[in-house]
Scaffold this motif. Sequence first.
Motif, PDB file in Angstrom:
ATOM      1  N   PHE A 235     -13.188   7.372  16.936  1.00 14.24           N
ATOM      2  CA  PHE A 235     -12.909   8.703  16.402  1.00 14.24           C
ATOM      3  C   PHE A 235     -13.258   9.760  17.443  1.00 14.24           C
ATOM      4  O   PHE A 235     -12.464  10.669  17.698  1.00 14.24           O
ATOM      5  CB  PHE A 235     -13.672   8.952  15.097  1.00 14.24           C
TER       6      PHE A 235
ATOM      7  N   ALA B 113     -15.378   2.593  14.513  1.00 14.69           N
ATOM      8  CA  ALA B 113     -14.778   3.795  13.924  1.00 14.69           C
ATOM      9  C   ALA B 113     -15.389   5.047  14.545  1.00 14.69           C
ATOM     10  O   ALA B 113     -14.667   5.982  14.913  1.00 14.69           O
ATOM     11  CB  ALA B 113     -14.968   3.808  12.408  1.00 14.69           C
ATOM     12  N   GLU B 114     -16.693   5.066  14.686  1.00  8.16           N
ATOM     13  CA  GLU B 114     -17.378   6.237  15.256  1.00  8.16           C
ATOM     14  C   GLU B 114     -16.984   6.449  16.709  1.00  8.16           C
ATOM     15  O   GLU B 114     -16.622   7.555  17.111  1.00  8.16           O
ATOM     16  CB  GLU B 114     -18.900   6.062  15.139  1.00  8.16           C
TER      17      GLU B 114
ATOM     18  N   HIS C 279     -14.812   5.241   7.223  1.00  7.22           N
ATOM     19  CA  HIS C 279     -15.993   5.841   7.850  1.00  7.22           C
ATOM     20  C   HIS C 279     -16.258   7.225   7.263  1.00  7.22           C
ATOM     21  O   HIS C 279     -17.398   7.567   6.936  1.00  7.22           O
ATOM     22  CB  HIS C 279     -15.795   5.919   9.367  1.00  7.22           C
ATOM     23  N   GLY C 280     -15.209   8.008   7.086  1.00  6.33           N
ATOM     24  CA  GLY C 280     -15.353   9.352   6.538  1.00  6.33           C
ATOM     25  C   GLY C 280     -15.802   9.368   5.094  1.00  6.33           C
ATOM     26  O   GLY C 280     -16.394  10.335   4.628  1.00  6.33           O
TER      27      GLY C 280
ATOM     28  N   HIS D 218     -10.758   9.497  20.335  1.00  2.00           N
ATOM     29  CA  HIS D 218      -9.417   9.880  19.916  1.00  2.00           C
ATOM     30  C   HIS D 218      -9.291  11.390  19.731  1.00  2.00           C
ATOM     31  O   HIS D 218      -8.301  11.992  20.157  1.00  2.00           O
ATOM     32  CB  HIS D 218      -9.075   9.147  18.613  1.00  2.00           C
ATOM     33  N   THR D 219     -10.274  12.000  19.102  1.00  2.12           N
ATOM     34  CA  THR D 219     -10.197  13.443  18.885  1.00  2.12           C
ATOM     35  C   THR D 219     -10.310  14.206  20.205  1.00  2.12           C
ATOM     36  O   THR D 219      -9.660  15.238  20.368  1.00  2.12           O
ATOM     37  CB  THR D 219     -11.258  13.933  17.884  1.00  2.12           C
TER      38      THR D 219
ATOM     39  N   PHE E 154     -11.028   4.976  10.074  1.00  2.00           N
ATOM     40  CA  PHE E 154     -11.405   6.385  10.038  1.00  2.00           C
ATOM     41  C   PHE E 154     -11.644   6.851   8.607  1.00  2.00           C
ATOM     42  O   PHE E 154     -12.636   7.523   8.312  1.00  2.00           O
ATOM     43  CB  PHE E 154     -10.306   7.200  10.737  1.00  2.00           C
TER      44      PHE E 154
END
Length: 166
Positions: A125, A121-122, A62-63, A128-129, A59
């Motif tokens: 994420f 990751a995308e 990726h960010g 998960h969110t 994460f």
Amino acid sequence: MLEAKHSALIEEAARRGHANLAQLRLCFQVLSLSSAIDRDCATRLAPHGLSEGRFIVLFLLHGAGGTLSPHELAERAGVTRATISGLLDGLQHESLLQRKHDAEDGRRLQIVLTARGRRLAEDLFNQHTQWIGGLFNGLDTTEQAQLAQLLMKVWQHTDRGREATP
């Protein structure tokens, strides 16, 4: 909703006539909820071969556009360099990232997500969110704000909260 260990502690406190049973119960409810969320998180990440620590590294990379130094990753994740090295080893073994020497200073390393790492990751994420947001679906916006305010009040009475408060 209490875990067995917390129920046992409350029973013992009641047996001893402890005056703060209600506060103990509240603390243990928060701890039990936190443990349940952690277990659910681990269950959701396990099919992808990820722990929460590995997910956080993906994460963060990726960010940051896919590249950070090991030092920056450790700092942002709030872990030691030794811990980040272990997480990076596992993610590199899974071909989710690569270690590359910095173009300007060959002594420095940069951690770079692979295409597979970026996709994972995308996807995770977003999943998960959505899952985390869903935990609070039973609360309206006013209740969510009240909960946030109440948790902040409790946090201010922790050692860390007192250290952070001017």
